[in-house]
Design a protein around this motif. Structure first.
Motif, PDB file in Angstrom:
ATOM      1  N   PHE A 216      18.012 122.021  30.829  1.00 42.84           N
ATOM      2  CA  PHE A 216      17.333 122.023  29.524  1.00 42.84           C
ATOM      3  C   PHE A 216      18.342 121.970  28.371  1.00 42.84           C
ATOM      4  N   ALA A 217      19.381 121.179  28.546  1.00 39.61           N
ATOM      5  CA  ALA A 217      20.403 121.050  27.488  1.00 39.61           C
ATOM      6  C   ALA A 217      20.040 119.885  26.561  1.00 39.61           C
ATOM      7  N   PRO A 218      20.175 120.082  25.263  1.00 39.33           N
ATOM      8  CA  PRO A 218      19.913 118.962  24.340  1.00 39.33           C
ATOM      9  C   PRO A 218      20.915 117.832  24.571  1.00 39.33           C
ATOM     10  N   HIS A 219      20.495 116.595  24.343  1.00 40.59           N
ATOM     11  CA  HIS A 219      21.380 115.461  24.575  1.00 40.59           C
ATOM     12  C   HIS A 219      20.924 114.265  23.743  1.00 40.59           C
ATOM     13  N   VAL A 220      21.877 113.365  23.505  1.00 36.92           N
ATOM     14  CA  VAL A 220      21.592 112.084  22.857  1.00 36.92           C
ATOM     15  C   VAL A 220      22.623 111.074  23.360  1.00 36.92           C
ATOM     16  N   PHE A 221      22.139 109.926  23.799  1.00 31.42           N
ATOM     17  CA  PHE A 221      23.047 108.890  24.299  1.00 31.42           C
ATOM     18  C   PHE A 221      22.319 107.542  24.260  1.00 31.42           C
ATOM     19  N   ASP A 222      23.111 106.463  24.355  1.00 33.07           N
ATOM     20  CA  ASP A 222      22.572 105.103  24.433  1.00 33.07           C
ATOM     21  C   ASP A 222      22.509 104.682  25.895  1.00 33.07           C
ATOM     22  N   ARG A 223      21.345 104.171  26.304  1.00 33.41           N
ATOM     23  CA  ARG A 223      21.215 103.599  27.637  1.00 33.41           C
ATOM     24  C   ARG A 223      21.091 102.083  27.499  1.00 33.41           C
ATOM     25  N   VAL A 224      21.979 101.338  28.134  1.00 26.28           N
ATOM     26  CA  VAL A 224      21.925  99.882  28.121  1.00 26.28           C
ATOM     27  C   VAL A 224      21.169  99.427  29.358  1.00 26.28           C
ATOM     28  N   ARG A 225      19.988  98.842  29.141  1.00 27.38           N
ATOM     29  CA  ARG A 225      19.161  98.423  30.272  1.00 27.38           C
ATOM     30  C   ARG A 225      19.704  97.139  30.897  1.00 27.38           C
ATOM     31  N   PRO A 226      19.319  96.825  32.121  1.00 23.65           N
ATOM     32  CA  PRO A 226      19.835  95.610  32.780  1.00 23.65           C
ATOM     33  C   PRO A 226      19.592  94.336  31.979  1.00 23.65           C
ATOM     34  N   ASP A 227      18.518  94.292  31.165  1.00 24.76           N
ATOM     35  CA  ASP A 227      18.254  93.092  30.377  1.00 24.76           C
ATOM     36  C   ASP A 227      19.015  93.072  29.059  1.00 24.76           C
ATOM     37  N   GLY A 228      19.902  94.034  28.836  1.00 21.39           N
ATOM     38  CA  GLY A 228      20.705  94.079  27.621  1.00 21.39           C
ATOM     39  C   GLY A 228      20.116  94.917  26.510  1.00 21.39           C
ATOM     40  N   THR A 229      18.885  95.355  26.626  1.00 20.20           N
ATOM     41  CA  THR A 229      18.269  96.204  25.601  1.00 20.20           C
ATOM     42  C   THR A 229      18.974  97.556  25.537  1.00 20.20           C
ATOM     43  N   VAL A 230      19.258  97.992  24.299  1.00 23.13           N
ATOM     44  CA  VAL A 230      19.926  99.283  24.100  1.00 23.13           C
ATOM     45  C   VAL A 230      18.885 100.302  23.653  1.00 23.13           C
ATOM     46  N   ILE A 231      18.707 101.360  24.428  1.00 22.80           N
ATOM     47  CA  ILE A 231      17.725 102.403  24.123  1.00 22.80           C
ATOM     48  C   ILE A 231      18.470 103.691  23.782  1.00 22.80           C
ATOM     49  N   GLU A 232      18.169 104.241  22.609  1.00 20.48           N
ATOM     50  CA  GLU A 232      18.724 105.547  22.262  1.00 20.48           C
ATOM     51  C   GLU A 232      17.801 106.622  22.827  1.00 20.48           C
ATOM     52  N   VAL A 233      18.338 107.477  23.669  1.00 12.90           N
ATOM     53  CA  VAL A 233      17.581 108.557  24.296  1.00 12.90           C
ATOM     54  C   VAL A 233      18.013 109.870  23.646  1.00 12.90           C
ATOM     55  N   ARG A 234      17.052 110.602  23.126  1.00  7.86           N
ATOM     56  CA  ARG A 234      17.354 111.839  22.412  1.00  7.86           C
ATOM     57  C   ARG A 234      16.393 112.917  22.901  1.00  7.86           C
ATOM     58  N   GLY A 235      16.930 114.018  23.484  1.00  4.82           N
ATOM     59  CA  GLY A 235      16.077 115.062  24.039  1.00  4.82           C
ATOM     60  C   GLY A 235      16.436 116.441  23.535  1.00  4.82           C
ATOM     61  N   ASN A 236      15.401 117.273  23.394  1.00  2.00           N
ATOM     62  CA  ASN A 236      15.590 118.663  22.976  1.00  2.00           C
ATOM     63  C   ASN A 236      14.605 119.552  23.749  1.00  2.00           C
ATOM     64  N   PRO A 237      15.053 120.766  24.134  1.00  2.65           N
ATOM     65  CA  PRO A 237      14.144 121.678  24.840  1.00  2.65           C
ATOM     66  C   PRO A 237      13.168 122.321  23.867  1.00  2.65           C
ATOM     67  N   LEU A 238      11.996 122.668  24.388  1.00  2.00           N
ATOM     68  CA  LEU A 238      11.040 123.460  23.616  1.00  2.00           C
ATOM     69  C   LEU A 238      11.493 124.928  23.628  1.00  2.00           C
ATOM     70  N   PRO A 239      10.971 125.754  22.718  1.00  2.00           N
ATOM     71  CA  PRO A 239      11.392 127.166  22.685  1.00  2.00           C
ATOM     72  C   PRO A 239      11.246 127.837  24.046  1.00  2.00           C
ATOM     73  N   ASN A 240      12.222 128.677  24.370  1.00  2.00           N
ATOM     74  CA  ASN A 240      12.226 129.457  25.616  1.00  2.00           C
ATOM     75  C   ASN A 240      12.251 128.568  26.857  1.00  2.00           C
ATOM     76  N   ASN A 241      12.785 127.363  26.712  1.00  2.00           N
ATOM     77  CA  ASN A 241      12.850 126.407  27.818  1.00  2.00           C
ATOM     78  C   ASN A 241      11.476 126.197  28.459  1.00  2.00           C
ATOM     79  N   SER A 242      10.445 126.147  27.587  1.00  2.00           N
ATOM     80  CA  SER A 242       9.081 125.960  28.100  1.00  2.00           C
ATOM     81  C   SER A 242       8.734 124.490  28.307  1.00  2.00           C
ATOM     82  N   GLY A 243       9.680 123.629  28.102  1.00  2.00           N
ATOM     83  CA  GLY A 243       9.426 122.214  28.286  1.00  2.00           C
ATOM     84  C   GLY A 243      10.517 121.401  27.603  1.00  2.00           C
ATOM     85  N   PHE A 244      10.325 120.113  27.542  1.00  2.00           N
ATOM     86  CA  PHE A 244      11.350 119.217  27.009  1.00  2.00           C
ATOM     87  C   PHE A 244      10.679 118.034  26.315  1.00  2.00           C
ATOM     88  N   VAL A 245      11.155 117.696  25.096  1.00  2.00           N
ATOM     89  CA  VAL A 245      10.649 116.540  24.331  1.00  2.00           C
ATOM     90  C   VAL A 245      11.753 115.498  24.260  1.00  2.00           C
TER      91      VAL A 245
END
Length: 661
Positions: free
Chosen positions: A90-119
């Protein structure tokens, strides 16, 4: 209705709103099982529809992506295990994922309070990365500032709960402005981005009218947009929003109507995105391309100026050395010199107009005359292998456009046409009246009515259907690397749309290309404008004028011209002497001053002092280079060098008449 039902409706409504965003969103619970998502997630990542089910484990998504190569090469089970280990942290993160077709997707995640989930949010940043690479050499510092600012402004979702707090946290986590407004135009819900944009919090806005935040300059367009959404239409518009003490924002606003089950209007959603950095980058690239085009024009103009100087110097040499010339021959030599000098003046003014940075105001423009005049520069730029033909219809109504941008667009189209004909050929520029019926299959986004059509046709290589479909995309080009920015047609498209017109392309491979531009016509012609101005009376004559000019030759010419017109003239060779004369004579009707002069008081400083201390005295400023002063002076107070005596007379009459009225 029960509390549980109300909250259920709120959740459903919120998820519907998320489907309008351009980002994919997923929410997993503390067991890493799917809780919520939007349509963009599945479209962006090309996920199977079967995955759109509550309770599906995140391991299913990881394995699907690993098997199709999204995470690179390696052992599938090992890759999935490592992904699961990271997800459980449940660690926050942000990175670029380069898909096989060349599309660049920015992935950005953060945990919900008390590690009750992830957005997690997923953003297609492919075009943004292309722009950053394109500008990296020139704007490294700005790119870094933009990245840092984007990091500060884009917040990810912080919580997902079964309550209004849950809804608000999701809305606040989206890097866009979100609001809900009732049918009476009062705020009922806003997210935190209002604080960022307007400096106002929820307690200050809830229940207030949405019109309270609209500036006067945007009020007319805003009323049109709200009227349209109140009638059930989805509306998307761009605005410039001023902010007290901070720089303005370029924003894109979407209004989405909200209906109940009986199709009754309940209100509308209000979504906004900040386009400031994108617009700035676009303006810089367009300016860079325009300067490249200007360089091409300059080479062609050198030949024209040498010809003009030959005419002027040759005729003046006749007047100086040939004592046998009679009066008629002298007049002919002088007239030829005057005509050559006037042509040189027009070429200089056209180059200054073409190169200036600031946005120019649209005016009623005779497109046929503009094409006819500009074709002189075009032919020099296109070269001898391109045969330029003009087919200009007569008696066409004018259009309301920015002349500078129309010339820039015409130059871009002509250069594209030239590049498509490496062995030469014909380039045809045509103007005609276009009557658009209500059921036309072309220009479908424009209302029926009369338009002026400007078309550019070449005999070049033509375009494939795929090229036509992408021709207006920024940075798209079929030219070799280093020979094109891919901004020419996108700039033309933007100008035409901003002018209320339309544009289309007709082309086939091997059969050439025709690009058509249409603009709505206006009532008053440029000739009618000129005649209206020429009806100004001669009442200003016999007035006392103070002439301020450091160049002796110019000062002598203007003094003679003013005296011939009947004005009483006093002279000053710079702003300091002029100010001394004004202190001792408060009865000057007008001060005619150069702008760039030696001394401590420039022409602009003198203009400002007179306007403040002697408001009854009129001021007309002369300059040979107006780009630096047009933001300070109105056209009424500006006379561009070189000028003829009749132009000076008309300017003085217009100024004295207008300000005595």
């Amino acid at each position: 209705m029960s509390t549980e039902a109300i909250l259920g409706n709120h959740r459903a409504l919120t998820l519907d709103v998320l489907n309008y965003l351009d980002q994919g969103i997923s929410v997993f619970d503390e067991d890493l099982r799917l809780l919520a998502w939007n349509r963009r997630l599945f479209d962006l990542l090309q996920l199977p529809e079967a995955f759109a089910q509550t309770g599906l484990s995140i391991e299913v998504f990881f394995r699907f992506n690993a098997e199709r190569g999204e995470y690179g090469e390696g052992d599938i089970d090992a890759i999935v295990a490592e992904r699961m280990r990271l997800a459980r942290s449940f660690a926050p993160h942000v990175f670029d994922r380069v898909r096989p077709d060349g599309t660049v997707i920015e992935v950005r995640g953060n945990p919900l309070p008390n590690n009750s989930g992830f957005v997690t949010t997923y953003t297609d940043v492919t075009q943004q990365r292309v722009v950053e690479l394109e500008l990296e050499r020139r704007v490294e510092q700005r790119t870094e500032e933009y990245r840092l600012e984007s990091e500060a402004h884009r917040k990810t979702a912080e919580a997902l709960r079964k309550s209004e707090l849950w809804i608000r946290q999701i809305a606040d986590a989206v890097p866009a402005l979100i609001a809900y407004v009732d049918k009476n135009n009062h705020y009922q819900f806003i997210n935190h981005m209002h604080q960022e944009w307007f400096g106002l919090n929820r307690s200050q806005l809830i229940g207030t009218s949405i019109f309270d935040l609209v500036e006067n300059r945007n009020l007319e367009q805003f009323h049109k947009d709200i009227d349209a959404v109140q009638q059930g239409q989805e509306v998307q518009t761009e605005y410039v929003i001023g902010r007290k003490g901070r720089s303005p924002l370029d924003v894109s606003i979407s209004f989405i109507p909200h209906f109940d089950e009986q199709e009754q209007m309940l209100g509308y959603f209000f979504l906004g995105q900040d386009l400031t950095e994108y617009k700035q980058t676009q303006r810089e690239l367009i300016e860079s391309q325009k300067m490249q085009a200007l360089g091409r024009l300059t080479g062609g103009m050198a030949h024209d100026f040498n010809n003009l100087l030959t005419v002027i110097l040759g005729n003046l040499n006749f007047l100086e050395e040939d004592e046998d010339l009679d009066l008629a021959e002298m007049r002919e030599a002088v007239q030829c010199s005057l005509q050559a000098a006037q042509r040189g003046s027009e070429l200089i003014q056209r180059m200054l107009t073409f190169s200036r940075r600031q946005a120019l105001k649209p005016t009623a423009t005779n497109v046929g005359e503009l094409v006819d005049d500009f074709s002189v520069l075009l032919q020099r730029t296109l070269g001898e292998t391109i045969h330029l033909q003009k087919q200009l219809a007569e008696h066409l109504a004018p259009v309301l456009v920015d002349k500078n941008q129309l010339e820039t667009s015409l130059l871009n189209l002509a250069l594209n046409a030239r590049d498509s004909m490496p062995r030469g050929g014909r380039l045809i520029i045509r103007t005609e009246l276009y009557r658009k019926p209500a059921n036309a299959n072309t220009f479908t986004d424009l209302p029926a009515g009369e338009y002026l059509m400007l078309s550019v046709r070449d005999e070049g290589e033509g375009m494939s259907p795929e090229t036509i479909s992408r021709a207006f995309e920024p940075f798209y080009t079929t030219k070799p690397a280093g020979l094109g920015t891919g901004l020419g047609l996108s700039m033309v498209y933007g100008f035409v749309k901003q002018s209320g017109g339309g544009i289309d392309i007709h082309s086939k491979l091997g059969e050439g290309t025709t690009i058509r531009l249409i603009f709505p016509v206006v009532d008053e012609t440029p000739t009618q404008q000129q005649r209206r101005l020429l009806r100004l009376s001669q009442d200003g004559r016999q007035a006392q004028v103070l002439l301020v000019e450091d160049d002796v030759g110019v000062r002598q010419f203007v003094q003679r011209a003013l005296q011939k017109m009947g004005y009483s003239v006093d002279l000053a060779e710079n702003g300091d002497f002029a100010w001394e004369k004004l202190l001792h004579n408060r009865h000057y009707a007008l001060v005619l001053t150069d702008i760039i002069m030696p001394g401590s008081i420039s022409g602009l400083e003198l203009y400002s002092r007179i306007r403040q201390d002697y408001p009854e005295t009129k001021v007309l400023c002369m300059t040979g280079y107006s780009e630096q002063v047009e933001s300070t002076l109105s056209e009424q107070h500006l006379l561009r060098k070189p000028f003829m005596r009749n132009q000076l007379a008309h300017k003085l009459q217009e100024l004295l008449k207008a300000e005595h009225a």
